[in-house]
Design a protein around this motif. Structure first.
Motif, PDB file in Angstrom:
ATOM      1  N   GLN A 213      46.220  38.039  28.760  1.00  0.00           N
ATOM      2  CA  GLN A 213      46.582  39.337  29.322  1.00  0.00           C
ATOM      3  C   GLN A 213      46.001  40.444  28.462  1.00  0.00           C
ATOM      4  OE1 GLN A 213      50.801  40.758  29.366  1.00  0.00           O
ATOM      5  NE2 GLN A 213      50.492  40.873  31.579  1.00  0.00           N
ATOM      6  N   GLU A 214      45.378  41.421  29.131  1.00  0.00           N
ATOM      7  CA  GLU A 214      44.796  42.539  28.396  1.00  0.00           C
ATOM      8  C   GLU A 214      45.898  43.482  27.887  1.00  0.00           C
ATOM      9  OE1 GLU A 214      41.932  42.220  27.467  1.00  0.00           O
ATOM     10  OE2 GLU A 214      40.388  42.145  29.017  1.00  0.00           O
ATOM     11  N   SER A 215      45.506  44.413  27.015  1.00  0.00           N
ATOM     12  CA  SER A 215      46.477  45.304  26.372  1.00  0.00           C
ATOM     13  C   SER A 215      47.124  46.288  27.351  1.00  0.00           C
ATOM     14  CB  SER A 215      45.804  46.072  25.234  1.00  0.00           C
ATOM     15  OG  SER A 215      44.710  46.827  25.719  1.00  0.00           O
ATOM     16  N   ASP A 216      46.543  46.437  28.578  1.00  0.00           N
ATOM     17  CA  ASP A 216      47.159  47.335  29.558  1.00  0.00           C
ATOM     18  C   ASP A 216      48.455  46.770  30.133  1.00  0.00           C
ATOM     19  OD1 ASP A 216      46.387  45.447  31.521  1.00  0.00           O
ATOM     20  OD2 ASP A 216      44.646  46.613  32.150  1.00  0.00           O
ATOM     21  N   GLY A 217      48.763  45.509  29.798  1.00  0.00           N
ATOM     22  CA  GLY A 217      49.999  44.896  30.263  1.00  0.00           C
ATOM     23  C   GLY A 217      49.924  44.298  31.648  1.00  0.00           C
ATOM     24  N   TRP A 218      48.790  44.414  32.309  1.00  0.00           N
ATOM     25  CA  TRP A 218      48.629  43.914  33.685  1.00  0.00           C
ATOM     26  C   TRP A 218      47.439  42.972  33.841  1.00  0.00           C
ATOM     27  CZ3 TRP A 218      51.845  44.185  37.730  1.00  0.00           C
ATOM     28  CH2 TRP A 218      52.886  45.127  37.678  1.00  0.00           C
ATOM     29  N   THR A 219      46.257  43.461  33.469  1.00  0.00           N
ATOM     30  CA  THR A 219      45.033  42.722  33.783  1.00  0.00           C
ATOM     31  C   THR A 219      45.025  41.350  33.117  1.00  0.00           C
ATOM     32  OG1 THR A 219      43.842  44.823  33.883  1.00  0.00           O
ATOM     33  CG2 THR A 219      42.518  42.811  33.767  1.00  0.00           C
ATOM     34  N   ILE A 220      44.768  40.325  33.923  1.00  0.00           N
ATOM     35  CA  ILE A 220      44.625  38.955  33.440  1.00  0.00           C
ATOM     36  C   ILE A 220      43.146  38.587  33.509  1.00  0.00           C
ATOM     37  CG2 ILE A 220      45.269  36.546  33.797  1.00  0.00           C
ATOM     38  CD1 ILE A 220      47.663  38.308  33.050  1.00  0.00           C
ATOM     39  N   ARG A 221      42.582  38.115  32.384  1.00  0.00           N
ATOM     40  CA  ARG A 221      41.179  37.709  32.386  1.00  0.00           C
ATOM     41  C   ARG A 221      41.038  36.296  31.851  1.00  0.00           C
ATOM     42  NH1 ARG A 221      39.216  37.186  27.352  1.00  0.00           N
ATOM     43  NH2 ARG A 221      39.894  38.635  25.714  1.00  0.00           N
ATOM     44  N   THR A 222      39.885  35.719  32.094  1.00  0.00           N
ATOM     45  CA  THR A 222      39.609  34.379  31.585  1.00  0.00           C
ATOM     46  C   THR A 222      39.464  34.428  30.067  1.00  0.00           C
ATOM     47  OG1 THR A 222      37.235  34.701  31.925  1.00  0.00           O
ATOM     48  CG2 THR A 222      38.460  33.666  33.715  1.00  0.00           C
ATOM     49  N   ALA A 223      39.948  33.379  29.406  1.00  0.00           N
ATOM     50  CA  ALA A 223      39.885  33.328  27.946  1.00  0.00           C
ATOM     51  C   ALA A 223      38.445  33.260  27.441  1.00  0.00           C
ATOM     52  CB  ALA A 223      40.686  32.133  27.432  1.00  0.00           C
ATOM     53  N   ASP A 224      37.566  32.615  28.225  1.00  0.00           N
ATOM     54  CA  ASP A 224      36.171  32.478  27.794  1.00  0.00           C
ATOM     55  C   ASP A 224      35.252  33.551  28.380  1.00  0.00           C
ATOM     56  OD1 ASP A 224      36.004  31.685  30.430  1.00  0.00           O
ATOM     57  OD2 ASP A 224      35.409  29.605  29.996  1.00  0.00           O
ATOM     58  N   ARG A 225      35.842  34.484  29.108  1.00  0.00           N
ATOM     59  CA  ARG A 225      35.129  35.615  29.726  1.00  0.00           C
ATOM     60  C   ARG A 225      34.096  35.181  30.763  1.00  0.00           C
ATOM     61  NH1 ARG A 225      36.558  40.503  27.820  1.00  0.00           N
ATOM     62  NH2 ARG A 225      37.578  40.617  25.767  1.00  0.00           N
ATOM     63  N   LYS A 226      34.259  33.999  31.305  1.00  0.00           N
ATOM     64  CA  LYS A 226      33.429  33.598  32.443  1.00  0.00           C
ATOM     65  C   LYS A 226      34.079  34.100  33.735  1.00  0.00           C
ATOM     66  CE  LYS A 226      31.194  29.577  30.370  1.00  0.00           C
ATOM     67  NZ  LYS A 226      30.941  28.119  30.478  1.00  0.00           N
ATOM     68  N   PRO A 227      33.309  34.230  34.823  1.00  0.00           N
ATOM     69  CA  PRO A 227      33.841  34.820  36.053  1.00  0.00           C
ATOM     70  C   PRO A 227      34.969  34.011  36.681  1.00  0.00           C
ATOM     71  CG  PRO A 227      31.438  34.786  36.081  1.00  0.00           C
ATOM     72  CD  PRO A 227      31.870  33.954  34.916  1.00  0.00           C
ATOM     73  N   SER A 228      35.768  34.720  37.483  1.00  0.00           N
ATOM     74  CA  SER A 228      36.883  34.101  38.204  1.00  0.00           C
ATOM     75  C   SER A 228      36.887  34.617  39.638  1.00  0.00           C
ATOM     76  CB  SER A 228      38.208  34.460  37.525  1.00  0.00           C
ATOM     77  OG  SER A 228      39.296  33.845  38.187  1.00  0.00           O
ATOM     78  N   ALA A 229      37.266  33.742  40.576  1.00  0.00           N
ATOM     79  CA  ALA A 229      37.338  34.101  42.000  1.00  0.00           C
ATOM     80  C   ALA A 229      38.765  33.956  42.507  1.00  0.00           C
ATOM     81  CB  ALA A 229      36.394  33.221  42.809  1.00  0.00           C
ATOM     82  N   HIS A 230      39.076  34.726  43.564  1.00  0.00           N
ATOM     83  CA  HIS A 230      40.449  34.800  44.079  1.00  0.00           C
ATOM     84  C   HIS A 230      40.397  35.112  45.577  1.00  0.00           C
ATOM     85  CE1 HIS A 230      44.330  37.448  44.242  1.00  0.00           C
ATOM     86  NE2 HIS A 230      44.630  36.195  44.526  1.00  0.00           N
ATOM     87  N   TYR A 231      41.008  34.246  46.367  1.00  0.00           N
ATOM     88  CA  TYR A 231      41.150  34.472  47.811  1.00  0.00           C
ATOM     89  C   TYR A 231      42.594  34.189  48.203  1.00  0.00           C
ATOM     90  CZ  TYR A 231      36.058  34.606  48.056  1.00  0.00           C
ATOM     91  OH  TYR A 231      34.744  34.947  47.871  1.00  0.00           O
ATOM     92  N   GLU A 232      43.085  34.914  49.226  1.00  0.00           N
ATOM     93  CA  GLU A 232      44.505  34.791  49.564  1.00  0.00           C
ATOM     94  C   GLU A 232      44.751  35.073  51.040  1.00  0.00           C
ATOM     95  OE1 GLU A 232      48.748  36.737  48.021  1.00  0.00           O
ATOM     96  OE2 GLU A 232      46.869  37.811  47.693  1.00  0.00           O
TER      97      GLU A 232
END
Length: 257
Positions: A213-232
């Motif tokens: 989790q980033e310091s903004d308290g919301w944004t979730i990113r990958t630990a290795d900084r590789k891309p991530s995809a999301h569909y819903e």
């Protein structure tokens, strides 16, 4: 406690979902290199409010925006900002609408300009995994059947399935029981009963499944900084069949992916 919906309540969720789908379509028209992500948020909020809805995410637990916009290694819950999209980016746009007492929730990940084939495949396969999960979202099955179908498919390509974030029930509240993980075992978890409405949302990473989790308290990113995809999609389970309540139709009419 799981809240099962009547047919009438599901029809109201569908009305909400149509506004959401069309708002996504308006956003899709604007997505291109050079556009600031905060402009996409403005477009969505304006469309939703003009059509009698309320953005589900805005002020939800203090979230400041109408959309979650997550770029590249950001998995989910990113803030719209002055960041300008550039060639080679990918961008997840996640939105919700509250209308006539009910929420809907859906997300889509876009490639911007020329994107590496490896990343295009991640997007296509993550989108495919959403439908693999929906295929198992049938009356009498269990949540684990959905979870296993998604996990088995994407891990077959060597991708990481995010475990800290899950799908969920949808209705009078944006997030209801049950949780819908994207990993698990067949035949496990709550049974899918008549009137269950859930958001199925695979979050799949090109590399490790681990996130921070980033310091903004919301944004979730990958630990290795590789891309991530999301569909819903938001779907309703009935004895006689399952219905996908949200739509990507208006996105796909306005963005060629």
């Amino acid at each position: 406690m799981v809240y099962y919906k009547s047919r009438e309540e599901v029809e109201l969720i569908k009305e909400s979902a149509l506004i959401l789908g069309k708002a996504h379509g308006e956003v899709a028209k604007a997505i291109k290199p050079g556009v600031k992500t905060i402009e996409l948020d403005r477009i969505a909020e304006e469309y939703i409010r003009d059509n009698g809805g309320v953005p589900s995410f805005k002020n939800y637990n203090g979230f400041p925006s109408s959309l979650c916009i997550s770029v590249n290694e950001d998995v989910v819950h990113g803030f719209p900002s002055d960041y300008e999209l550039k060639d080679g980016d990918i961008i997840s746009v996640d939105g919700g609408v509250f209308y006539k007492g009910f929420h809907s929730d859906s997300a889509y990940t876009y490639p911007i300009g020329e994107v590496d084939d490896e990343i295009i495949n991640l997007l296509k396969r993550t989108k495919d995994s959403l439908y693999k999960g929906i295929e198992k979202a049938i009356f009498g099955n269990r949540i684990g059947d959905i979870a296993y179908a998604i996990q088995e498919y994407v891990e077959g390509f060597g991708y990481g399935v995010v475990r800290e974030l899950v799908g969920h029930g949808v209705g009078k509240d944006l997030h209801e029981s049950p949780e819908v993980p994207n990993y698990g075992k067949r035949g496990r978890g709550p049974k899918l009963k008549d009137g269950l409405v859930i958001a199925i949302e695979p979050m799949v990473n090109l590399g490790t499944r681990n996130v921070v989790q980033e310091s903004d308290g919301w944004t979730i990113r990958t630990a290795d900084r590789k891309p991530s995809a999301h569909y819903e999609h938001t779907v309703a389970v009935f004895k006689e069949g399952t219905e996908v309540l949200t739509t990507h139709k208006f996105i796909e009419e306005n963005f060629n992916f």
